[in-house]
Scaffold this motif. Sequence first.
Motif, PDB file in Angstrom:
ATOM      1  N   LEU A  47      38.640  41.229  49.503  1.00 10.88           N
ATOM      2  CA  LEU A  47      38.941  40.988  48.091  1.00 10.88           C
ATOM      3  C   LEU A  47      38.243  39.712  47.610  1.00 10.88           C
ATOM      4  O   LEU A  47      37.622  39.685  46.544  1.00 10.88           O
ATOM      5  CB  LEU A  47      40.458  40.888  47.888  1.00 10.88           C
ATOM      6  N   MET A  48      38.316  38.658  48.423  1.00 10.15           N
ATOM      7  CA  MET A  48      37.682  37.396  48.039  1.00 10.15           C
ATOM      8  C   MET A  48      36.162  37.529  47.997  1.00 10.15           C
ATOM      9  O   MET A  48      35.506  36.926  47.138  1.00 10.15           O
ATOM     10  CB  MET A  48      38.098  36.266  48.996  1.00 10.15           C
ATOM     11  N   LYS A  49      35.575  38.338  48.883  1.00  9.76           N
ATOM     12  CA  LYS A  49      34.126  38.570  48.832  1.00  9.76           C
ATOM     13  C   LYS A  49      33.750  39.220  47.506  1.00  9.76           C
ATOM     14  O   LYS A  49      32.740  38.866  46.893  1.00  9.76           O
ATOM     15  CB  LYS A  49      33.681  39.466  49.991  1.00  9.76           C
ATOM     16  N   LEU A  50      34.553  40.181  47.061  1.00 10.28           N
ATOM     17  CA  LEU A  50      34.276  40.855  45.790  1.00 10.28           C
ATOM     18  C   LEU A  50      34.425  39.913  44.603  1.00 10.28           C
ATOM     19  O   LEU A  50      33.693  40.002  43.626  1.00 10.28           O
ATOM     20  CB  LEU A  50      35.196  42.071  45.621  1.00 10.28           C
ATOM     21  N   ILE A  51      35.391  39.008  44.694  1.00 12.56           N
ATOM     22  CA  ILE A  51      35.619  38.047  43.608  1.00 12.56           C
ATOM     23  C   ILE A  51      34.496  37.006  43.568  1.00 12.56           C
ATOM     24  O   ILE A  51      34.028  36.622  42.495  1.00 12.56           O
ATOM     25  CB  ILE A  51      36.996  37.368  43.757  1.00 12.56           C
ATOM     26  N   ASN A  52      34.063  36.557  44.729  1.00 15.78           N
ATOM     27  CA  ASN A  52      33.083  35.469  44.809  1.00 15.78           C
ATOM     28  C   ASN A  52      31.633  35.935  44.843  1.00 15.78           C
ATOM     29  O   ASN A  52      30.734  35.120  44.998  1.00 15.78           O
ATOM     30  CB  ASN A  52      33.362  34.603  46.038  1.00 15.78           C
ATOM     31  N   SER A  53      31.375  37.217  44.700  1.00  6.56           N
ATOM     32  CA  SER A  53      30.000  37.721  44.763  1.00  6.56           C
ATOM     33  C   SER A  53      29.220  37.315  43.511  1.00  6.56           C
ATOM     34  O   SER A  53      29.790  36.805  42.540  1.00  6.56           O
ATOM     35  CB  SER A  53      30.008  39.240  44.907  1.00  6.56           C
ATOM     36  N   ASN A  54      27.905  37.555  43.525  1.00  3.93           N
ATOM     37  CA  ASN A  54      27.055  37.230  42.374  1.00  3.93           C
ATOM     38  C   ASN A  54      27.491  37.979  41.123  1.00  3.93           C
ATOM     39  O   ASN A  54      27.323  37.484  40.020  1.00  3.93           O
ATOM     40  CB  ASN A  54      25.587  37.536  42.683  1.00  3.93           C
ATOM     41  N   GLN A  55      28.009  39.189  41.317  1.00  5.51           N
ATOM     42  CA  GLN A  55      28.557  39.962  40.203  1.00  5.51           C
ATOM     43  C   GLN A  55      30.016  40.253  40.529  1.00  5.51           C
ATOM     44  O   GLN A  55      30.343  41.294  41.095  1.00  5.51           O
ATOM     45  CB  GLN A  55      27.782  41.263  40.021  1.00  5.51           C
ATOM     46  N   PRO A  56      30.918  39.324  40.200  1.00  9.38           N
ATOM     47  CA  PRO A  56      32.334  39.482  40.562  1.00  9.38           C
ATOM     48  C   PRO A  56      32.915  40.799  40.034  1.00  9.38           C
ATOM     49  O   PRO A  56      32.607  41.235  38.932  1.00  9.38           O
ATOM     50  CB  PRO A  56      33.008  38.286  39.900  1.00  9.38           C
ATOM     51  N   SER A  57      33.746  41.389  40.845  1.00  5.35           N
ATOM     52  CA  SER A  57      34.415  42.635  40.483  1.00  5.35           C
ATOM     53  C   SER A  57      35.627  42.330  39.611  1.00  5.35           C
ATOM     54  O   SER A  57      36.536  41.602  40.028  1.00  5.35           O
ATOM     55  CB  SER A  57      34.856  43.371  41.751  1.00  5.35           C
ATOM     56  N   VAL A  58      35.632  42.901  38.409  1.00  2.73           N
ATOM     57  CA  VAL A  58      36.757  42.713  37.498  1.00  2.73           C
ATOM     58  C   VAL A  58      38.018  43.316  38.119  1.00  2.73           C
ATOM     59  O   VAL A  58      39.111  42.747  38.024  1.00  2.73           O
ATOM     60  CB  VAL A  58      36.456  43.342  36.114  1.00  2.73           C
TER      61      VAL A  58
END
Length: 142
Positions: free
Chosen positions: A85-96
């Motif tokens: 979950l944190m990888k998705l939040i902190n990625s270059n295009q964060p997941s809403v």
Amino acid sequence: MASKKLKELEAKLTLPQQKAAFLLVENDLRDGGDKKTQEQIADEVGVTYKTLWSWRKQNRNFIDYKNELADDFFAEYRSGVYGQLMKLINSNQPSVKAISLYLQRYGLLTQKTQIETVDNSSARSNEDLARELEELDDLLGD
């Protein structure tokens, strides 16, 4: 460590039932090709398929115990899920969606629906209400 509820349910089951529940949960978590059949699990426990089926479908303590075991198995993966979950939040295009899940998890975002109904068909004036009260008083006075 087993939960209190798990221990209470365990006390209500026989050893073969406990083993069967464990094997069923373990089997459910396996990848498709490695899964055992219900017959294989019944044989491993030392009961018939019909007995295993009866436990799975009709024995509330067995069903609850199996579900508690599944929750314990699943809890082991919580930190990994949070990491993803944190990888998705902190990625270059964060997941809403990931951000929404994070906020919901900590009670910072809630789904709220408000429904308002307006019914003007029963609107009555003060005079109408006074007249109805007089009629009720007359009825009670009789």
